[in-house]
Write a protein that holds these residues in place. Structure first.
Motif, PDB file in Angstrom:
ATOM      1  N   TRP A   1      97.799  18.516   9.526  1.00  0.00           N
ATOM      2  CA  TRP A   1      97.530  18.889  10.881  1.00  0.00           C
ATOM      3  C   TRP A   1      98.136  17.834  11.787  1.00  0.00           C
ATOM      4  CZ3 TRP A   1      93.872  16.541  14.347  1.00  0.00           C
ATOM      5  CH2 TRP A   1      93.764  17.216  15.562  1.00  0.00           C
ATOM      6  N   SER A  26      99.293  23.016  10.075  1.00  0.00           N
ATOM      7  CA  SER A  26      98.311  23.726  10.884  1.00  0.00           C
ATOM      8  C   SER A  26      98.811  23.887  12.311  1.00  0.00           C
ATOM      9  CB  SER A  26      96.993  22.968  10.893  1.00  0.00           C
ATOM     10  OG  SER A  26      96.093  23.587  11.778  1.00  0.00           O
ATOM     11  N   SER A  50     101.298  28.809   9.217  1.00  0.00           N
ATOM     12  CA  SER A  50     100.059  28.129   9.590  1.00  0.00           C
ATOM     13  C   SER A  50      98.967  28.292   8.544  1.00  0.00           C
ATOM     14  CB  SER A  50      99.554  28.659  10.926  1.00  0.00           C
ATOM     15  OG  SER A  50      99.156  30.000  10.805  1.00  0.00           O
ATOM     16  N   ALA A  53      91.948  26.101  10.058  1.00  0.00           N
ATOM     17  CA  ALA A  53      91.419  24.747  10.219  1.00  0.00           C
ATOM     18  C   ALA A  53      90.639  24.302   8.982  1.00  0.00           C
ATOM     19  CB  ALA A  53      90.548  24.680  11.469  1.00  0.00           C
ATOM     20  N   VAL A  56      92.669  22.452   6.262  1.00  0.00           N
ATOM     21  CA  VAL A  56      93.373  21.208   6.594  1.00  0.00           C
ATOM     22  C   VAL A  56      92.923  20.095   5.649  1.00  0.00           C
ATOM     23  CG1 VAL A  56      93.683  19.425   8.371  1.00  0.00           C
ATOM     24  CG2 VAL A  56      93.728  21.838   9.000  1.00  0.00           C
TER      25      VAL A  56
END
Length: 94
Positions: A1, A26, A50, A53, A56
């Protein structure tokens, strides 16, 4: 990220993702934060690759002369603090 509050990090993340095809980046603007941020052009460009979250595992921290300046610097400090609390591995680049 890569935090949108970290100048140059999104661009470096794009370079790394191009160089290492298995790497995903991300595009979540603020992992663990309620603050809204507009993703940079580089982050929007990574939308096809992507991850959520929750997936990550690492934070990219790009260190340069603008890293800790002004409001973005304060927000980045909070992102780093949150990453440490979440036990993310922090990968630093200079």
């Amino acid at each position: 990220w890569a935090s949108p509050a970290n100048p140059g990090a999104a661009e470096l993340a794009c370079e790394l993702a191009r160089a290492f095809p298995g790497l995903t980046v991300s595009t979540v603007a603020d992992v663990g934060s309620s603050a809204s941020a507009r993703p940079s052009t580089a982050l929007r460009g990574l939308a096809r690759r992507s991850r959520r979250a929750a997936d990550v595992t690492h934070m990219l921290l790009y260190l340069n002369q603008n890293t800790w300046l002004e409001e973005d610097g304060e927000r980045l400090a909070e992102h780093v603090k949150q990453a440490r609390e979440d036990k993310l591995k922090i990968v630093m680049a200079h």
